[in-house]
Design a protein around this motif. Sequence first.
Motif, PDB file in Angstrom:
ATOM      1  N   ASP A 103      -2.222  -0.852   6.737  1.00  0.00           N
ATOM      2  CA  ASP A 103      -1.841   0.344   7.488  1.00  0.00           C
ATOM      3  C   ASP A 103      -2.878   0.566   8.589  1.00  0.00           C
ATOM      4  O   ASP A 103      -4.084   0.673   8.313  1.00  0.00           O
ATOM      5  CB  ASP A 103      -1.786   1.552   6.548  1.00  0.00           C
ATOM      6  N   LEU A 104      -2.407   0.644   9.840  1.00  0.00           N
ATOM      7  CA  LEU A 104      -3.331   0.748  10.965  1.00  0.00           C
ATOM      8  C   LEU A 104      -4.045   2.098  11.024  1.00  0.00           C
ATOM      9  O   LEU A 104      -5.090   2.234  11.687  1.00  0.00           O
ATOM     10  CB  LEU A 104      -2.587   0.498  12.283  1.00  0.00           C
ATOM     11  N   ILE A 105      -3.507   3.118  10.345  1.00  0.00           N
ATOM     12  CA  ILE A 105      -4.128   4.448  10.367  1.00  0.00           C
ATOM     13  C   ILE A 105      -5.035   4.634   9.155  1.00  0.00           C
ATOM     14  O   ILE A 105      -6.208   5.012   9.285  1.00  0.00           O
ATOM     15  CB  ILE A 105      -3.053   5.544  10.418  1.00  0.00           C
ATOM     16  N   THR A 106      -4.508   4.386   7.960  1.00  0.00           N
ATOM     17  CA  THR A 106      -5.273   4.643   6.733  1.00  0.00           C
ATOM     18  C   THR A 106      -6.058   3.424   6.273  1.00  0.00           C
ATOM     19  O   THR A 106      -6.916   3.540   5.402  1.00  0.00           O
ATOM     20  CB  THR A 106      -4.334   5.061   5.604  1.00  0.00           C
ATOM     21  N   HIS A 107      -5.732   2.237   6.824  1.00  0.00           N
ATOM     22  CA  HIS A 107      -6.356   0.952   6.438  1.00  0.00           C
ATOM     23  C   HIS A 107      -6.087   0.586   4.986  1.00  0.00           C
ATOM     24  O   HIS A 107      -6.805  -0.226   4.389  1.00  0.00           O
ATOM     25  CB  HIS A 107      -7.870   0.977   6.703  1.00  0.00           C
TER      26      HIS A 107
END
Length: 426
Positions: A108-112
């Motif tokens: 996930d690019l936001i939460t990693h």
Amino acid sequence: MMPGSLTKDLTLTVYNDGFAMVKEVRMIPPLTDDQLVYYLDVPQQIETNSLQVKGLLVAELNYEYDLVDKFKLLEKYIGKEIKLVNKKTGEEKSYLLISAQNGLILEDLITHEIIIDAEGELRLPELPDGLILKPTLVWRIREKTAEDTRVTYLTGGLSWDVDYVAQIRENDFDLTAWVTLTNNSGMTYTDATLKLMAGTVNRADEYRRDQMRFAVTEQMTMQAEHQAFADLHLYTIPEKVTVKDRQQKQVELFTAPQIESKLVYEVNSYQLHPTIYFTFLNKKENGLGVPLPQGRFKLYKENPLDGSTEFIGEDTIPHTAVNELVRIQSGEAFDITVESDIVDEYKNGVYVFEEVEYEVRNQKEEAIDLLINHSTSYGIYEVVKSTHEWVRKNGDIQLTVPVDAKSEAKVAFTIRYDRSRDVKVQ
């Protein structure tokens, strides 16, 4: 780009050894600044080292065959951003593709957070460089020398064979020769002039013929033109044909009516019933007189009781030239019985004598001529006494014996072997 839609003329010469020569004339579009030409629509089994090009001076040639598939496509996007769409809600979200080896692994690019086996519709922005949809020839061009380019090459995956269908009567028959063309080259050939080359062509390496199941069979009726060509025989189909990839197509090679024929019964000393041979001369005067490619020969005969056609035998023939005798083994005549025996054997000086008898019983409704092929024990011999005329054939004794319908015949002969001239091979 030079797609197949620019083709102005196409000729396909198929050899019966599992390969073909393709000859194309395509219109040359305006060249780009980088002088690269993408020659599209070529077979997957093309032999690039056989390529000949006229109309373009080619400085460099590459064959691009790394065709796109799901795993290769995903492999190109590892470490890059992709989008996943929820099929129910239509929500779209971006991820980093970490692995595609055993299911998708995303970040996930936001939460990693790491997502394993994510579900949804995967969307990629474009086709990555290095992947192509079809096999393509990529040429770097020095100069354009004509309006059209003439390209010739060899390809595997194409083959043809022949089935002969004979409708026989008592003394003659009607013949139809069908060609079965098999295309597994990875390409469809549209509106092509089809030529079939019969004979053996030497190749440096034996070309592999893929075995597969074909879903489509087409049948066309037309009469081929024949010519002798460089110790081979070339048959040209008069109408243009379309040969689809993964297809078998049947084309009529020729027809010939009322060819004179004869049934021959042959037996040797080990057979109880003679072998039946259907024979005819491949002569123009006999209604034929064309070179016959190797193939399967099927025999059919009409039943006089109800008019139905019955299958009575099948054999293969080799490549057969004009004026040669064709022999088709159709079966065994169980209503003709032949028994043989060596009734006496004795010596006289350097000679060894064998007295041989054959008893023939013909239960057929018609008379026959039986050909007896008797194998000899030694190489040097003479028939000193015989009830029938004999000839020497391939080291054996051959006799023709007429036998009336519903009757018996006896054959007797004495062989004298000369042992004084036997040569011992070291």
